[in-house]
Design a protein around this motif. Structure first.
Motif, PDB file in Angstrom:
ATOM      1  N   LYS A   1       0.834  -1.191   0.000  1.00 40.01           N
ATOM      2  CA  LYS A   1       0.000   0.000   0.000  1.00 40.01           C
ATOM      3  C   LYS A   1       0.874   1.247   0.000  1.00 40.01           C
ATOM      4  O   LYS A   1       1.869   1.326   0.704  1.00 40.01           O
ATOM      5  CB  LYS A   1      -0.906  -0.002   1.227  1.00 40.01           C
ATOM      6  N   GLY A   2       0.486   2.248  -0.805  1.00 45.04           N
ATOM      7  CA  GLY A   2       1.245   3.489  -0.897  1.00 45.04           C
ATOM      8  C   GLY A   2       2.153   3.510  -2.111  1.00 45.04           C
ATOM      9  O   GLY A   2       2.027   2.694  -3.030  1.00 45.04           O
ATOM     10  N   PHE A   3       3.108   4.439  -2.097  1.00 41.92           N
ATOM     11  CA  PHE A   3       4.049   4.528  -3.211  1.00 41.92           C
ATOM     12  C   PHE A   3       4.987   3.329  -3.183  1.00 41.92           C
ATOM     13  O   PHE A   3       5.556   2.992  -2.153  1.00 41.92           O
ATOM     14  CB  PHE A   3       4.855   5.822  -3.129  1.00 41.92           C
ATOM     15  N   ASN A   4       5.124   2.676  -4.342  1.00 39.87           N
ATOM     16  CA  ASN A   4       5.915   1.454  -4.443  1.00 39.87           C
ATOM     17  C   ASN A   4       7.250   1.646  -5.128  1.00 39.87           C
ATOM     18  O   ASN A   4       8.233   1.013  -4.750  1.00 39.87           O
ATOM     19  CB  ASN A   4       5.131   0.377  -5.207  1.00 39.87           C
ATOM     20  N   GLU A   5       7.303   2.480  -6.153  1.00 41.41           N
ATOM     21  CA  GLU A   5       8.514   2.526  -6.970  1.00 41.41           C
ATOM     22  C   GLU A   5       8.715   3.907  -7.587  1.00 41.41           C
ATOM     23  O   GLU A   5       7.750   4.575  -7.985  1.00 41.41           O
ATOM     24  CB  GLU A   5       8.434   1.479  -8.078  1.00 41.41           C
ATOM     25  N   LEU A   6       9.972   4.294  -7.664  1.00 48.25           N
ATOM     26  CA  LEU A   6      10.377   5.522  -8.351  1.00 48.25           C
ATOM     27  C   LEU A   6      11.319   5.127  -9.476  1.00 48.25           C
ATOM     28  O   LEU A   6      12.297   4.413  -9.261  1.00 48.25           O
ATOM     29  CB  LEU A   6      11.080   6.472  -7.387  1.00 48.25           C
ATOM     30  N   GLU A   7      11.027   5.585 -10.691  1.00 41.02           N
ATOM     31  CA  GLU A   7      11.858   5.299 -11.848  1.00 41.02           C
ATOM     32  C   GLU A   7      12.322   6.613 -12.470  1.00 41.02           C
ATOM     33  O   GLU A   7      11.514   7.526 -12.682  1.00 41.02           O
ATOM     34  CB  GLU A   7      11.080   4.494 -12.901  1.00 41.02           C
ATOM     35  N   THR A   8      13.607   6.710 -12.747  1.00 46.25           N
ATOM     36  CA  THR A   8      14.149   7.896 -13.397  1.00 46.25           C
ATOM     37  C   THR A   8      15.061   7.472 -14.544  1.00 46.25           C
ATOM     38  O   THR A   8      15.642   6.382 -14.530  1.00 46.25           O
ATOM     39  CB  THR A   8      14.959   8.768 -12.412  1.00 46.25           C
ATOM     40  N   GLU A   9      15.180   8.330 -15.524  1.00 45.09           N
ATOM     41  CA  GLU A   9      16.072   8.057 -16.654  1.00 45.09           C
ATOM     42  C   GLU A   9      16.482   9.382 -17.292  1.00 45.09           C
ATOM     43  O   GLU A   9      15.686  10.328 -17.353  1.00 45.09           O
ATOM     44  CB  GLU A   9      15.394   7.166 -17.696  1.00 45.09           C
ATOM     45  N   VAL A  10      17.710   9.451 -17.752  1.00 41.58           N
ATOM     46  CA  VAL A  10      18.212  10.596 -18.510  1.00 41.58           C
ATOM     47  C   VAL A  10      18.737  10.071 -19.840  1.00 41.58           C
ATOM     48  O   VAL A  10      19.590   9.168 -19.862  1.00 41.58           O
ATOM     49  CB  VAL A  10      19.325  11.349 -17.753  1.00 41.58           C
ATOM     50  N   ARG A  11      18.232  10.622 -20.936  1.00 43.20           N
ATOM     51  CA  ARG A  11      18.632  10.171 -22.268  1.00 43.20           C
ATOM     52  C   ARG A  11      19.292  11.303 -23.048  1.00 43.20           C
ATOM     53  O   ARG A  11      18.906  12.468 -22.928  1.00 43.20           O
ATOM     54  CB  ARG A  11      17.409   9.711 -23.072  1.00 43.20           C
ATOM     55  N   LEU A  12      20.257  10.936 -23.838  1.00 45.08           N
ATOM     56  CA  LEU A  12      20.834  11.835 -24.831  1.00 45.08           C
ATOM     57  C   LEU A  12      20.380  11.329 -26.194  1.00 45.08           C
ATOM     58  O   LEU A  12      20.769  10.238 -26.618  1.00 45.08           O
ATOM     59  CB  LEU A  12      22.358  11.855 -24.741  1.00 45.08           C
ATOM     60  N   THR A  13      19.548  12.103 -26.879  1.00 43.14           N
ATOM     61  CA  THR A  13      18.966  11.670 -28.142  1.00 43.14           C
ATOM     62  C   THR A  13      19.497  12.514 -29.299  1.00 43.14           C
ATOM     63  O   THR A  13      19.922  13.666 -29.115  1.00 43.14           O
ATOM     64  CB  THR A  13      17.431  11.791 -28.125  1.00 43.14           C
TER      65      THR A  13
END
Length: 212
Positions: free
Chosen positions: A153-165
């Protein structure tokens, strides 16, 4: 361009990439058909493991899309989650915040009463006509525990990404390289430790995004 009330269509692959450390392919695909004031939208996102059992986790939705204001659009429809093998009712809002931050928020009500909330944001930092840095972040939260599917219950996961395109072909095709980071939140961290799973992970990524 097509004039009048004739329907248009479009396909966008916002992510088709490989995470090297996790040995998985991530994807995010959407397609739409309709007019500027109303559309039918099909969207799917998920990951495919490239080794062992080659599991596929996907969340796919079919929704009705309509503008709410100049910068915001609303959508409502149905969805199916392969991870917990359950259908859901979906509602969401997608748009642009100040400083051109692309934002989306979607809520899913599953048949067992579980409510899932997905929040996401990304920003395009243009270095030149072709080179673009894109940082993005995503959060997921649930209304109740689901031990069978490793959900708390509640916040489960944080996902971050930085891309150079690098955008080419009139910005319709953009190969990229980047780095991603995922971490469990709240009670999910303790649950993963009990199951001898990592609570944090990072990976180099490479892929492509395109639209037509």
């Amino acid at each position: 361009m097509m004039m009048g009330d004739m329907p248009l269509w479009g396909v966008s692959v916002d992510d088709l990439g490989y995470q090297f450390d996790d040995d998985q392919i991530n994807y995010e695909v959407s397609a739409w058909y309709g007019l500027d004031e109303r559309r039918l939208s099909l969207r799917s996102e998920g990951s495919v493991q490239t080794k062992d059992e080659k599991d596929i986790d996907s969340l796919t939705s079919l929704s009705y899309w309509k503008p709410l204001s100049i910068f915001w659009n609303g959508e409502a429809g149905v969805a199916y989650d392969t991870k917990n093998d359950k259908p859901a009712i979906m509602a969401g809002i997608v748009g642009t915040m100040p400083y051109f931050i692309e934002t989306d928020a979607r809520a899913y009500l599953y048949t067992d009463g579980q409510v899932r909330l997905d929040l996401g944001a990304e920003y395009e930092w243009r270095l030149s006509q072709h080179w673009v840095v894109i940082p993005e972040v995503g959060l997921s939260a649930f209304s109740k525990d689901d031990i069978d599917n490793h959900i708390t219950k509640g916040f489960n996961e944080l996902e971050t990404e930085v891309r150079l395109t690098y955008e080419t072909l009139g910005r319709q095709l953009a190969p990229y390289v980047g780095v991603s980071y995922e971490t469990a939140l709240g009670s999910a961290r303790g649950q993963r430790r009990q199951e001898n799973e990592s609570v944090d992970s990072s990976s180099l990524t490479a892929g492509v995004k395109f639209w037509f």
